[in-house]
Design a protein around this motif. Structure first.
Motif, short mmCIF file in Angstrom:
data_model
loop_
_atom_site.label_atom_id
_atom_site.label_comp_id
_atom_site.label_asym_id
_atom_site.label_seq_id
_atom_site.Cartn_x
_atom_site.Cartn_y
_atom_site.Cartn_z
N TRP B 247 -26.61 -17.40 23.03
CA TRP B 247 -27.87 -16.91 23.59
C TRP B 247 -28.36 -17.79 24.73
N GLY B 248 -28.11 -19.06 24.64
CA GLY B 248 -28.50 -19.97 25.72
C GLY B 248 -27.81 -19.61 27.03
N LEU B 249 -26.55 -19.19 26.90
CA LEU B 249 -25.83 -18.75 28.10
C LEU B 249 -26.46 -17.49 28.67
N ILE B 250 -26.84 -16.59 27.78
CA ILE B 250 -27.48 -15.35 28.27
C ILE B 250 -28.81 -15.68 28.96
N ALA B 251 -29.53 -16.61 28.38
CA ALA B 251 -30.80 -17.00 29.01
C ALA B 251 -30.57 -17.52 30.42
N ALA B 252 -29.53 -18.34 30.57
CA ALA B 252 -29.24 -18.90 31.90
C ALA B 252 -28.82 -17.79 32.87
N SER B 253 -28.12 -16.81 32.33
CA SER B 253 -27.72 -15.69 33.17
C SER B 253 -28.96 -14.95 33.67
N GLU B 254 -29.90 -14.73 32.79
CA GLU B 254 -31.13 -14.05 33.22
C GLU B 254 -31.90 -14.89 34.22
N LYS B 255 -32.00 -16.18 33.95
CA LYS B 255 -32.78 -17.05 34.82
C LYS B 255 -32.16 -17.21 36.20
N SER B 256 -30.84 -17.14 36.25
CA SER B 256 -30.18 -17.33 37.53
C SER B 256 -29.96 -16.01 38.26
N GLY B 257 -30.12 -14.92 37.52
CA GLY B 257 -29.87 -13.62 38.12
C GLY B 257 -28.39 -13.32 38.30
N LEU B 258 -27.53 -14.14 37.70
CA LEU B 258 -26.09 -13.89 37.82
C LEU B 258 -25.56 -13.30 36.53
N PRO B 259 -24.62 -12.35 36.63
CA PRO B 259 -24.05 -11.78 35.41
C PRO B 259 -23.30 -12.85 34.61
N LEU B 260 -23.31 -12.69 33.30
CA LEU B 260 -22.61 -13.64 32.44
C LEU B 260 -21.21 -13.13 32.12
N PHE B 261 -20.25 -14.01 32.27
CA PHE B 261 -18.86 -13.69 31.97
C PHE B 261 -18.32 -14.76 31.04
N LEU B 262 -17.73 -14.33 29.92
CA LEU B 262 -17.06 -15.29 29.04
C LEU B 262 -15.59 -14.93 28.92
N PHE B 305 -15.58 -17.66 40.76
CA PHE B 305 -15.31 -17.47 42.19
C PHE B 305 -15.93 -16.16 42.67
N ALA B 306 -15.88 -15.16 41.76
CA ALA B 306 -16.40 -13.84 42.13
C ALA B 306 -17.92 -13.76 42.03
N GLY B 307 -18.57 -14.85 41.58
CA GLY B 307 -20.02 -14.87 41.61
C GLY B 307 -20.72 -14.66 40.28
N SER B 308 -20.04 -14.90 39.18
CA SER B 308 -20.69 -14.81 37.87
C SER B 308 -21.09 -16.19 37.38
N LEU B 309 -22.00 -16.21 36.41
CA LEU B 309 -22.15 -17.40 35.58
C LEU B 309 -20.99 -17.32 34.59
N ALA B 310 -20.03 -18.21 34.72
CA ALA B 310 -18.79 -18.07 33.96
C ALA B 310 -18.68 -19.17 32.92
N ALA B 311 -18.23 -18.77 31.75
CA ALA B 311 -18.09 -19.73 30.66
C ALA B 311 -16.82 -19.46 29.88
N THR B 312 -16.40 -20.47 29.15
CA THR B 312 -15.29 -20.32 28.22
C THR B 312 -15.64 -21.14 26.99
N SER B 313 -15.20 -20.68 25.83
CA SER B 313 -15.57 -21.37 24.59
C SER B 313 -14.32 -21.67 23.80
N LYS B 392 -27.30 -24.38 33.90
CA LYS B 392 -28.14 -24.74 35.06
C LYS B 392 -27.45 -25.83 35.90
N ILE B 393 -26.95 -26.83 35.24
CA ILE B 393 -26.28 -27.91 35.98
C ILE B 393 -25.02 -27.39 36.67
N ALA B 394 -24.24 -26.59 35.94
CA ALA B 394 -23.01 -26.05 36.53
C ALA B 394 -23.34 -25.26 37.80
N LEU B 395 -24.32 -24.40 37.69
CA LEU B 395 -24.64 -23.52 38.81
C LEU B 395 -25.30 -24.26 39.97
N GLU B 396 -26.17 -25.19 39.64
CA GLU B 396 -26.90 -25.86 40.72
C GLU B 396 -26.09 -26.99 41.35
#
Ligand SMILES: Cc1ncc(C[n+]2csc(CCOP(=O)(O)OP(=O)(O)O)c2C)c(N)n1
Ligand SMILES: Cc1ncc(C[n+]2csc(CCOP(=O)(O)OP(=O)(O)O)c2C)c(N)n1
Ligand code: SF4
Ligand code: SF4
Ligand SMILES: [Mg+2]
Ligand SMILES: [Mg+2]
Lengths: 336, 618, 618, 336
Positions: B247-262, B305-313, B392-396
């Protein structure tokens, strides 16, 4: 958008190309740039992804977004690019080592999932960049720096492996055959789903002449056939040879001999869902001409689009428009 | 047991639910946990899954457990030894006999203590309590199975289904024992079984039966009451670490306006992050269950690279596999969140057990000089905050960030006030903008923090190539120039170092004036905090600093640590953070206290260790 | 240039051969290097390959170089700046103009300094020497191409083939300049071109022509002579680091009586190890060129289980990929040699350049507490010794051993006395023996060094299962028991620690009584040693300790380091070994001197750095 | 050696088996132990290698040398075991996830190289050990914990992938069909080269009944066919159905109907070098019975043996008997 048309020039950039003089990769680069222009997607919406290898340097020379990544992972990275943004036109440029040695797993999974990528395998049957070790497509007995007494393993045949992974588009071309190269690349781009193009390419330095037995101008027409969907499988210097089926096998015949006429010749059906004949066409060699052109081109469910569709469907039914909505839809309680 | 009927007020209690995998102990536990939370108690829970997926019924290896710590305040761990044990069969009793206090209340299903079950659990006598030397316990032996059968005889349900309600009887009993509101419990059940009315009815009935049984049969027994806490107002839910991370990742996606990709590949104990996000298609989350961990991270790198907030777990072995690709993200300077839920190692190790032994791998497990950010969450619910901060740190700062959690946090849960998104800071990725042209290059940086600007496909006029080969700092072309490589190496490091400017300083808890500082990081927070508190309560002096930001370290780290003559670094590995601090700061006196047993610290062992140390120091 | 014909005696000289990739400079260089070695000089060489496989003729990016350092004694590096440069074309001159001394002798092919070639090399004027401001050089401008053409005109060879002999002309000239024995040079050629008589004849002729040209045309010029050294008696050959590594593995295979198996995947600069071993079928070596690095190490692990001396070779990105599998070998306690030839990182980085930045990855790049042995070779020829020792430790202590070399060692060469196998210690793997039955278990250990005994398929009565899950210390069965995990974790560490008992102690060179200790590890030995010597010669005091054993550290490490008030750790990364030492030993004052440029240190920069430091210290 | 015979008991050990009650893996374990006894290689010369997964726990339960390794790498590790010591009988036990997800690349390369391994893929179309995520063999639309709305990707078909990787031995069996399981495992062991056995297995917990549509006793005989080399392709409860070829396609017919007799029925030729028909047989479903038994069994160059042979050949010609010999054969010089 449709009004804009592009020229190959639009896909070139100033970078000086660093392949060896005479390397077959130059021809592939040219064909690709022409194909991109013909396809007509803007350079800003085109992404070229590669791994590592001489061939994988290609993205630097194309004036689009590009990623020259790590060895073997181009299929996986391209899968991410395309799934994240299906609007992009995504090309994967890869070598026989990059794609079929270290990258084999990502490749077969990209094919299976049917990600809408255009994968061009630049197959020179050698590891060029590391200076001449045999690759998974090097022929049995091939002598190289890492096989000084010849290899003792059969190579992959990219067509066969693609079909084994349930591929829906496979085409083959030759570095020297610019026309076919451009054609199959355009077809690959137009195909919705994962397209695999095998480009037979010469490495002048470490594997010179490996495709010579079919590529040489003097007999190329007799040893290759350029397949076209809907056209009879006719080939040869004099267009007098053709393919027929005999039992479960393909056979090359000469028109006019033994009463054979054009009517007897197989019509190429790239759209046939059953891959059996494509499998055989993809494997032709020896007495049979090596097939160039589009061998298979079948429509099927495309992963990246299906993902988006599934999301849309779920979203249409869901009340949750934000994370807050969702969290509050859980089992909650109030502390006042 | 006590003879007089009275209600004893407790500050806190530890309850352990335990039975066969099929006995529904996880559900009972979480229902009672929610009930307590709704009432206003603090809670902390931890499940204890059996090693096998479905071991033979009644066997020791099939015992499934759930520990719940309830209290008025200061509940930071699921507790050490249990005050109350619910044991649905002899195997459950045996497995947990070492995990309870000597005077614990044990509630057991009398019907399951037959010869057959005793044998399955490996008892050799007929008195399991005697055999386990459980002398001081207060036993409530109730014929749960038979009462449930009786109670539901007329429903027409088959025997197997009927017995599935046994756990509700236990829940009813507990409600009685802790003076909990049965009606509230019924509400919870109604929600849970909304779509299965028959089961709901059966459960409601049995729940009440259990309560009544306690009330009627043991009316003379002491029951308990735990005062509610003064919790902040708000809407609460129960959250596990893995959910919070997702959920924290989803929150960051909303806050950054970037789609979330896992992009991910299942691996214990990280799999739920993938599952949780795969289920969030309603919020537009895209997940790719890749063919392996390498593909998992590589799809994420592509998506980034394509412009998402990208994560891997992943977990440890998966992080090892991802190490080469993390290097690519370092080199290409792309944002990426890598969540690593640590488990017991090395190799496949102890997949279901917790450990903190991937720290050095996270810091150093890549070829070349390859700095990236490392964070660690410290409670199940702050996994949300650190997943957000990692993003936030990754994106900024255009960098991969490794977020470390662990099996203990991942599966542990606590009550969590659902935050408003306004409580979280904005996320502003350094997008390129038109005015940068025509002089923009892919490695054009913000002078202040050395961060390069971000352009992605679809942005007109910014097409460019990134890659894993060293690039010229100006043009972004491949470069093998010696001085450029030094420059780029330094810049990549400077970029990470600069993040120290935007993260919170280290703060000291416990008694800051002590000589000895206890240091922890990540998932051990609750146990360390509780133990330090307890030591300070005993009149000793102990300071405590806990790290969530590992690389870079908070700016004041050296200053803080140098204030203490002795630093006790406590961690669930063989001393990795201790070594890391030594390598970063000369002149510290560090004592390393470690445990590598696949288990969290216990408050008791920590307290004892600290007291011994303080006494020796004197 | 000097006017009087005389022979000047030199202690040492640095010669740089340079030309187009096709000019055969590597061959010329190595022939002259062998010639000098045969004469009894010490030598050290380093090639400088172009980044592209075959760049356009005459272009800057196509220049191929070879540096050779010859001397009477104390030759530990290929040298910094060249005393003599052979430049076969303008591009070669340009690329190397910064790599030569201001008064260097430059031998150039006059014919190639035409307009066309000058343009290709990016010269804008007609005088390249002026343009490069090469004022002080002594130029020997010989019309090499035309003389070779003349000389071979009657052979009937085509022009292209004729010009391939240009390099022999240069070799002849050098023979004259250094008073080297042309007949000996001819012998070497005869050996080299045994199977190509036509080429041999052409080369022999041109070689003599070159010599004669020097002798006749410049008879008035000073020539040089380097006294032979008193080298140990024996048979010598020329060896590159990668070859030495491959051969050291074979030596260990012979000494242990176990077949050698290499599972590998090509990667620069490690590929030659695979190639060298693939060619050694005569010695029964088995190599598998696997589909990737993971398969490379996994085939080796399989071969190890099956009873081979198993190895895998790679470079940084490959080591990252192998990290999960190394953990398996740690857990299964199987012998395995992992050779990592370091190159510039991170990610794909600078594949053809040298660096020491995989140290921390080698130490820590695995999940969990996963200790393994790390060694580092420090000269091209001692790659043989450390490959041997890596194998010995792996086999005798049942552990993976990571051997670090680097691009500089791998491609560098020196003359090497072929050792007799008797000079090497025996290798005795801890095989199980029949008497251990029936109580033997897979984790039965030698009490002294915690090493488990080795049984492999084919051994009757010892069948057993190993794997990556934690195992019971007694039975070898899967175990999740907390105390067992701690025990096994401690045992795996103890096993590695115990290796400190069998490795040599750290010894101090330079001036041991100094206050400042220079510390290095791995491939920087030659440069550090030379610089320390030079500082001590200047009347300053500097001690020097070089590490080949990284984990475990030599037993006396702490004692040695604590003797010095300042320790300067010099390395080709951002301070990894410095941090490692700090993390292991409290109370050191470490100054980190680093360079991350894809290049070795130079003696000059080190000397300067040390002098500055010593002066500041005063 | 040949005199010693083994009993299944010899391949059992005391370890208590830890699969869920009802798991199909039990049947595979039993069949394997029987097959091992029948094959007759000593337990001390047998090695069982696995990756990670429920199925990959199997080596612990077999009284041979065994390696339970890391996820996906069993093929590569087994390749090392066998190449290092070709005398050993090497089995790889692997799951659909272990072999075809993370292990896909090692698998296709082991098949291509034709390492003499016996690979048993325990295909339950699910990740069991991690508690129920879809796998690369899960059917399109499959709902699982990680695909709550159904998958949008086609699965691999192990037969097809094996043939795509140029496999020479492929067999299929069902957990419930102990006889066929034992038979195909024996055939796999006897085949020289890489043998792939796909075992269709039930996961009672996370994918119960996935093979039910063919496995159920009541109709198994009608929905499957056990192929035998040299025998006609006859199947069915009443042995009255058979397969014929029609054009490029297989067709199921009823004996006695439309004048069809046994003579019209295809004879199974597992030894046919051309894989086309094997490909089709391996893919049968729907109207056609799922093929069990040995589908393809063709001899070809075996890697591990060829490696040894090459070494022997080189050694016979070489004067170097030791490293010293070799080093002294290089360009050397004496310092006296
Ligand atoms: C992880 C990793 N392993 C190995 C390498 C070394 N490597 C680079 S390219 C290559 C093979 C390239 O072959 P191919 O893909 O056929 O490309 P070509 O050069 O022939 O065009 C190898 C082995 C690498 N860069 N990274
Ligand atoms: C490197 C790594 N990644 C992921 C995992 C987690 N994992 C263990 S088994 C498994 C899948 C098993 O599926 P399958 O091979 O089909 O076996 P099954 O349990 O179904 O028999 C996964 C994803 C792991 N142990 N290691
Ligand atoms: S080495 Fe071969 S593949 Fe590479 S650039 Fe040169 S010719 Fe092309
Ligand atoms: S989870 Fe499935 S595959 Fe695993 S043991 Fe249980 S039934 Fe078998
Ligand atoms: Mg290639
Ligand atoms: Mg499975």
């Amino acid at each position: 958008m449709h009004a804009i048309t592009y020229k190959p020039q639009d896909f070139k950039n100033g970078q000086s190309v660093r392949w060896c003089p005479g390397c077959g990769d130059y021809a592939i680069l040219n064909s690709l740039q022409k194909a991109m222009a013909e396809v007509g997607v803007s350079p800003d919406e085109t992404v070229v992804v590669s791994g590592i290898g001489c061939s994988s340097r290609l993205p630097y020379y194309v004036n689009t977004y590009g990623m020259h990544t790590i060895h073997g992972r181009a299929s996986a990275i391209a899968t991410g690019v395309k799934t994240a943004n299906p609007k992009l036109s995504v090309w994967q440029i890869t070598g026989d080592g990059d794609c079929l040695a270290i990258g084999g797993n990502h490749f077969i999974h990209a094919v299976r999932r049917n990600i809408d990528l255009n994968i061009v395998i630049i197959n020179n049957e050698i590891y060029g960049l590391t200076k001449g070790q045999y690759s998974p497509t090097s022929r049995l007995g091939f002598v190289s720096k890492s096989s000084p007494y010849g290899t003792v393993e059969e190579p992959f045949r990219p067509a066969e492996l693609t079909f084994g992974a349930r591929g829906n588009f496979f085409a083959r071309t030759l570095d020297a055959d610019l026309k076919t190269s451009q054609e199959v690349m355009v077809a690959a781009a137009q195909h919705k789903g994962c397209s695999v193009v095998e480009a037979l390419v010469n490495c002048v330095i470490f594997n010179d002449g490996t495709h010579k037995d079919i590529a040489d101008k003097s007999f190329r027409a007799d040893r290759t056939i350029v397949l076209k969907h809907g056209s009879p499988m006719i080939y040869g210097q004099n267009q007098d040879k053709g393919l027929i089926i005999e039992g479960f096998n393909l056979k090359s015949v000469t028109l006019g001999e033994n009463g054979i006429t054009e009517k007897d010749i197989l019509i190429h059906d790239a759209k046939c869902i059953d891959p059996t004949l494509h499998f055989k066409l993809g494997n032709m060699k020896g007495d049979l001409p090596v097939a160039l052109g589009v061998i298979r081109d079948v429509d099927a469910l495309v992963y990246d689009q299906a993902v988006e569709k599934q999301i849309r469907t779920v979203q249409e039914k869901s009340k949750n428009k934000s994370l807050s909505d969702f969290l509050h839809s859980l089992e909650t309680w109030e502390i006042k | 047991m006590s003879d007089t009927a009275k209600v004893t007020s407790l500050e806190q209690v530890v309850i352990r639910f335990s039975g066969d995998s099929g006995d529904g102990m996880q559900l009972t536990g979480s229902l009672f946990s929610n009930l307590s939370a709704i009432y206003g108690n603090e809670i902390s829970t931890f499940p204890d899954f059996p090693a096998e997926i479905r071991a033979p019924q009644g066997s020791l290896s099939g015992v499934s457990g759930y520990q719940l710590h309830i209290g008025s305040k200061n509940i930071h761990t699921p507790g050490d030894l249990a005050d109350v044990l619910i044991a649905m069969n002899p195997a459950a009793l045996k497995v947990n006999s070492c995990a309870i206090k000597s005077n614990a209340i044990v509630i057991a299903d009398q019907d399951s203590f037959d010869k057959n079950h005793l044998e399955k659990a490996g008892f050799v006598t007929e008195d399991p309590f005697e055999e386990l030397q459980l002398k001081g316990i207060q036993l409530i032996l109730a014929p749960i199975s038979s009462m449930v059968k009786d109670s539901l005889a007329e429903t027409g349900m088959d025997n197997k289904s009927i017995l599935r309600s046994k756990n509700m009887f236990a829940l009813g009993l507990l409600c009685w024992l802790f003076n909990a509101d049965v009606e509230q419990a019924k509400h919870l059940l109604e929600n849970k079984f909304k779509k299965k009315p028959a089961i709901l009815q059966a459960n409601l009935k049995v729940l009440q039966d259990g309560f009544n049984y306690g009330h009627n049969t043991h009316s003379s027994v002491s029951t308990y009451h735990i005062d509610p806490t003064d919790l902040p107002k708000g809407t609460y839910t129960d959250v596990k670490g893995n959910q919070a991370t997702a959920w924290g990742l989803i929150a960051a996606s909303e806050k950054s306006g970037l789609p979330l990709f896992l992009g991910s590949y299942p691996i214990t104990p990280a799999t739920e992050i993938l599952q949780e996000l795969a289920a969030r298609k309603d919020l537009g989350v895209k997940t790719v269950q890749a063919e392996d961990e390498i593909a998992g991270i590589c799809t994420a790198i592509g998506a980034s690279f394509a412009g998402s907030l990208a994560a891997t777990s992943t977990s440890g072995p998966g992080l090892a596999l991802k190490s080469e690709a993390i290097g690519l993200a370092v080199m290409a300077e792309l944002p990426l969140v890598v969540v690593n839920v640590q488990r017991g190692g090395p190799s496949t190790g102890l997949p279901t057990k917790t450990e903190q032994s991937d720290l050095l791998q996270a810091l150093y497990g890549r070829n070349g000089e390859s700095p990236c950010v490392v964070l660690a969450a410290s409670t199940p619910s702050n996994c949300f905050d650190y997943a957000f901060m990692a993003s936030k740190i990754a994106l900024e700062h255009m960098t991969p960030v490794i977020l470390l959690t662990d099996g203990y946090l991942a599966n542990g849960s606590s009550a969590w006030r659902i935050p408003s998104m306004d409580e979280f800071p904005a996320i502003n990725p350094p997008f390129v903008h038109k005015e940068m042209q025509p002089t923009w290059t892919p490695y054009l940086r913000n002078d202040k923090n050395a961060v390069r600007y971000w352009a992605f496909p679809g942005m007109e006029g910014f097409s460019h190539r990134v890659g894993g080969l060293e690039k010229d700092n100006q043009s972004g072309c491949i470069s093998t120039v010696a001085s450029n490589h030094q420059l780029m190496t330094d810049l990549r490091q400077a970029k990470i170092d600069a993040i120290a400017d935007v993260i919170p300083e280290l703060n000291v808890q416990g008694n800051p004036d002590a000589d000895v500082l206890v240091v922890g990081w990540g998932g051990t927070f609750g146990h360390l905090y509780t133990a330090v508190q307890s030591v300070n309560k005993q009149g000793k002096k102990l300071a405590f600093a806990h790290f969530n930001y590992i690389n870079p370290l908070p700016k004041n780290t050296e200053a803080v640590l140098k204030r203490y003559s002795t630093i006790v670094v406590c961690e669930l590995n063989s001393g990795q953070f201790a070594g890391y601090l030594r390598s970063k700061i000369e002149g510290l006196h560090i004592v390393s206290y470690t445990k590598v047993q696949g288990q969290p610290f216990t408050e008791a062992e920590l307290t004892e260790q600290f007291l011994t140390l303080l006494n020796n120091d004197k």
